[in-house]
Design an enzyme around this catalytic site. Structure first.
Site, PDB file in Angstrom:
ATOM      1  N   GLY A  24       0.804  -1.217   0.000  1.00  0.00           N
ATOM      2  CA  GLY A  24       0.000   0.000   0.000  1.00  0.00           C
ATOM      3  C   GLY A  24       0.840   1.270   0.000  1.00  0.00           C
ATOM      4  CD  GLN A  25      -0.479   7.329   0.854  1.00  0.00           C
ATOM      5  OE1 GLN A  25      -1.500   7.072   1.501  1.00  0.00           O
ATOM      6  NE2 GLN A  25      -0.070   8.560   0.632  1.00  0.00           N
ATOM      7  CG  ASP A  47      -0.771  -6.282   0.091  1.00  0.00           C
ATOM      8  OD1 ASP A  47      -0.465  -5.166   0.552  1.00  0.00           O
ATOM      9  OD2 ASP A  47      -1.904  -6.507  -0.409  1.00  0.00           O
ATOM     10  NE  ARG A  49      -3.019  -4.197  -3.351  1.00  0.00           N
ATOM     11  CZ  ARG A  49      -2.391  -3.098  -3.731  1.00  0.00           C
ATOM     12  NH1 ARG A  49      -1.973  -2.963  -4.959  1.00  0.00           N
ATOM     13  NH2 ARG A  49      -2.180  -2.105  -2.880  1.00  0.00           N
ATOM     14  CG  ASP A  62      -7.319 -12.628   3.462  1.00  0.00           C
ATOM     15  OD1 ASP A  62      -7.373 -11.787   4.381  1.00  0.00           O
ATOM     16  OD2 ASP A  62      -8.303 -12.953   2.784  1.00  0.00           O
ATOM     17  CE1 TYR A 152      -8.677   3.007   8.246  1.00  0.00           C
ATOM     18  CE2 TYR A 152      -9.204   5.314   8.643  1.00  0.00           C
ATOM     19  CZ  TYR A 152      -8.271   4.308   8.449  1.00  0.00           C
ATOM     20  OH  TYR A 152      -6.929   4.614   8.469  1.00  0.00           O
ATOM     21  CE  LYS A 156      -6.689   1.723  10.975  1.00  0.00           C
ATOM     22  NZ  LYS A 156      -5.510   0.864  10.916  1.00  0.00           N
ATOM     23  CB  ILE A 182       0.164   9.409   4.816  1.00  0.00           C
ATOM     24  CG1 ILE A 182      -0.058   8.899   6.251  1.00  0.00           C
ATOM     25  CG2 ILE A 182       1.637   9.339   4.427  1.00  0.00           C
ATOM     26  CD1 ILE A 182       0.679   9.641   7.340  1.00  0.00           C
TER      27      ILE A 182
HETATM   28  P1  NAD Z   1      -3.419   1.264   1.525  1.00  0.00           P
HETATM   29  O1  NAD Z   1      -4.871   1.091   1.252  1.00  0.00           O
HETATM   30  O2  NAD Z   1      -2.599   2.024   0.564  1.00  0.00           O
HETATM   31  O3  NAD Z   1      -2.730  -0.159   1.733  1.00  0.00           O
HETATM   32  C1  NAD Z   1      -3.357  -1.187   2.463  1.00  0.00           C
HETATM   33  C2  NAD Z   1      -2.829  -2.503   1.952  1.00  0.00           C
HETATM   34  O4  NAD Z   1      -3.526  -3.541   2.635  1.00  0.00           O
HETATM   35  C3  NAD Z   1      -3.059  -2.712   0.449  1.00  0.00           C
HETATM   36  O5  NAD Z   1      -1.835  -3.013  -0.208  1.00  0.00           O
HETATM   37  C4  NAD Z   1      -4.039  -3.887   0.374  1.00  0.00           C
HETATM   38  O6  NAD Z   1      -3.817  -4.742  -0.723  1.00  0.00           O
HETATM   39  C5  NAD Z   1      -3.767  -4.582   1.706  1.00  0.00           C
HETATM   40  N1  NAD Z   1      -4.900  -5.400   2.137  1.00  0.00           N
HETATM   41  C6  NAD Z   1      -6.223  -5.149   2.012  1.00  0.00           C
HETATM   42  N2  NAD Z   1      -6.944  -6.170   2.498  1.00  0.00           N
HETATM   43  C7  NAD Z   1      -6.063  -7.082   2.955  1.00  0.00           C
HETATM   44  C8  NAD Z   1      -6.192  -8.354   3.580  1.00  0.00           C
HETATM   45  N3  NAD Z   1      -7.389  -8.903   3.803  1.00  0.00           N
HETATM   46  N4  NAD Z   1      -5.070  -9.010   3.929  1.00  0.00           N
HETATM   47  C9  NAD Z   1      -3.845  -8.484   3.675  1.00  0.00           C
HETATM   48  N5  NAD Z   1      -3.658  -7.288   3.082  1.00  0.00           N
HETATM   49  C10 NAD Z   1      -4.756  -6.599   2.728  1.00  0.00           C
HETATM   50  O7  NAD Z   1      -3.288   1.886   2.991  1.00  0.00           O
HETATM   51  P2  NAD Z   1      -2.097   2.749   3.594  1.00  0.00           P
HETATM   52  O8  NAD Z   1      -2.408   4.151   3.330  1.00  0.00           O
HETATM   53  O9  NAD Z   1      -0.797   2.197   3.181  1.00  0.00           O
HETATM   54  O10 NAD Z   1      -2.350   2.517   5.138  1.00  0.00           O
HETATM   55  C11 NAD Z   1      -1.592   1.575   5.890  1.00  0.00           C
HETATM   56  C12 NAD Z   1      -2.104   1.612   7.314  1.00  0.00           C
HETATM   57  O11 NAD Z   1      -1.965   2.941   7.839  1.00  0.00           O
HETATM   58  C13 NAD Z   1      -3.577   1.259   7.452  1.00  0.00           C
HETATM   59  O12 NAD Z   1      -3.764   0.507   8.623  1.00  0.00           O
HETATM   60  C14 NAD Z   1      -4.264   2.595   7.571  1.00  0.00           C
HETATM   61  O13 NAD Z   1      -5.440   2.516   8.317  1.00  0.00           O
HETATM   62  C15 NAD Z   1      -3.210   3.402   8.312  1.00  0.00           C
HETATM   63  N6  NAD Z   1      -3.365   4.835   8.058  1.00  0.00           N
HETATM   64  C16 NAD Z   1      -3.124   5.361   6.818  1.00  0.00           C
HETATM   65  C17 NAD Z   1      -3.299   6.719   6.610  1.00  0.00           C
HETATM   66  C18 NAD Z   1      -3.047   7.340   5.271  1.00  0.00           C
HETATM   67  O14 NAD Z   1      -3.337   8.527   5.089  1.00  0.00           O
HETATM   68  N7  NAD Z   1      -2.498   6.630   4.292  1.00  0.00           N
HETATM   69  C19 NAD Z   1      -3.710   7.537   7.672  1.00  0.00           C
HETATM   70  C20 NAD Z   1      -3.985   6.955   8.910  1.00  0.00           C
HETATM   71  C21 NAD Z   1      -3.773   5.598   9.105  1.00  0.00           C
HETATM   72  N1  SER Z   2      -5.985   8.972   5.340  1.00  0.00           N
HETATM   73  C1  SER Z   2      -6.873   8.104   6.013  1.00  0.00           C
HETATM   74  C2  SER Z   2      -8.224   8.128   5.377  1.00  0.00           C
HETATM   75  O1  SER Z   2      -8.556   9.155   4.840  1.00  0.00           O
HETATM   76  C3  SER Z   2      -6.992   8.503   7.452  1.00  0.00           C
HETATM   77  O2  SER Z   2      -6.858   7.384   8.214  1.00  0.00           O
HETATM   78  O3  SER Z   2      -8.916   7.152   5.459  1.00  0.00           O
END
Ligand code: NAD
Ligand code: SER
Length: 329
Positions: A24-25, A47, A49, A62, A152, A156, A182
């Site tokens: 992911g991101q 992951d 995928r 998964d 969501y 959390k 982020i």
């Molecule tokens: P993202 O959606 O970019 O990545 C999430 C990853 O989880 C993806 O690669 C997806 O394929 C994988 N995934 C989905 N279902 C799955 C499953 N059943 N089993 C295994 N993998 C699975 O999210 P992100 O932005 O990289 O966020 C990572 C973490 O940080 C998350 O827990 C998110 O809640 C937290 N977070 C992110 C942000 C943000 O702005 N990016 C902000 C607050 C918290």
């Molecule tokens: N960037 C995330 C969202 O918008 C915050 O957890 O879901």
């Protein structure tokens, strides 16, 4: 190589690191950072995928599959888990039950496997989505009213309490931050409400107008990816006794509105155009807070962000332009 506070202490030990949701991101950049510091041979990315390109150890996992997770933790003698797999806020609203299963069962599987197999440390990213319109909106305190209104956010908030429970009851060393939105240029965001703050830079660099799905005055807390990676690594490297918040630490970088990020981008692209077309994500954004008091993180593990809006904007635009040039080579 950047230097991270306390990291030398951590790297003296033999570690094996498991990352969930690694494609992911955040995961794609955190995986690269951890591989750089610990060595690719001790960092396993997983992951649901496959990755766009494999740069080290990778397994399909998964996170709902408790047995497979436990096998991986046992077989690789995992010492640290970075549990990133989740469904984010906007995407989560399209299928609440699935979101709950991935986010909640996934965390439970990680905590339970960590307990059973004596994993030394677990990282769990929580979110500003735990807050609501009942929460003080400005300078949101560490300990405050939550009552989130998205699936969501509910997952959390419950997850934070489960982390605390596993620490108190079983001594599992779980550490967590409430990430703001982020912003990053390498990997697209995965379906959140703060995604506009990434999309807008892509539009500017491609010299296209941007249609923003939030209102121009929607102020939200945000953090640039290098700061997010550093926060994660420094929190995990801090001495155990310094971690006094076992639910999740408030974490702040900057706060801005779509109108303010647009102004910051126009310094570089004066002709850039924006129009506002709020959709269902506006309601989600309105339920979150606009600025965060992260004094406990600053005090306990010396957290300090490096990027403000102007610095992040210059860096995002410079790096997106480099990537654009590479595409045409
Ligand atoms: P993202 O959606 O970019 O990545 C999430 C990853 O989880 C993806 O690669 C997806 O394929 C994988 N995934 C989905 N279902 C799955 C499953 N059943 N089993 C295994 N993998 C699975 O999210 P992100 O932005 O990289 O966020 C990572 C973490 O940080 C998350 O827990 C998110 O809640 C937290 N977070 C992110 C942000 C943000 O702005 N990016 C902000 C607050 C918290
Ligand atoms: N960037 C995330 C969202 O918008 C915050 O957890 O879901």
């Amino acid at each position: 190589m950047l230097s991270y506070r306390n990291l030398e202490v951590l790297t003296m030990k033999k570690e094996f690191i498991l990352i969930t949701g690694a494609n992911g991101q955040i995961g794609s950049e955190l995986t690269a950072a951890l591989r750089e510091y610990y060595g690719s041979e001790v960092v396993l990315a997983t992951d649901i995928r496959p990755p766009a390109e494999e740069n080290g150890l990778f397994e399909i996992l998964d996170i709902r599959d408790q047995q497979r997770l436990a096998e991986i933790i046992r077989d690789f003698k995992v010492t640290q888990v970075y549990h990133l797999a989740a469904i984010l806020s906007a995407k989560g609203e399209t299928n609440p039950r699935w979101t709950w299963q991935v986010n909640m069962e996934g965390l439970f599987n990680v905590l339970e496997s960590a307990r059973q197999h004596q994993v030394e440390k677990v990282f769990y990213p929580s979110s500003i989505a735990v807050f609501s319109d009942k929460t003080p909106r400005n300078n949101t305190p560490q300990h405050t009213i939550l009552h989130p209104t998205t699936v969501y956010g509910i997952s959390k908030a419950a997850g934070e309490d489960w982390c605390n429970y596993y620490f108190l009851k079983y001594g599992v060393d779980v550490r967590s931050v409430r990430f703001p939105g982020i912003v990053s240029y390498l990997h697209p965001p995965g379906g959140g409400t703060t995604d506009y703050a990434v999309e807008i830079y892509h539009a500017a660099v491609e010299e296209k107008p941007y249609y923003c799905f939030l209102r121009e005055d929607t102020r939200l807390p945000m953090l640039y990816m290098p700061d997010a990676i550093r926060a994660t690594v420094e929190l995990m490297a801090a001495p155990r006794e310094q971690i006094r918040v076992r639910t999740s630490y408030n974490l702040a970088g900057m706060s801005f509105t779509p109108a303010e990020i647009y102004d910051a981008i126009r310094v570089h692209y004066p002709a850039f155009q924006i129009s506002y077309q709020p959709d269902f994500r506006q309601q989600i954004a309105d339920s979150w807070t606009s600025s965060i008091d992260d004094s406990m993180a600053r005090k306990d593990w010396e957290w300090e962000p490096e990027f403000n809006l102007e610095q992040m904007t210059a860096d995002m635009i410079s790096n997106l332009n480099k990537l654009k040039t590479l595409q045409y080579v």
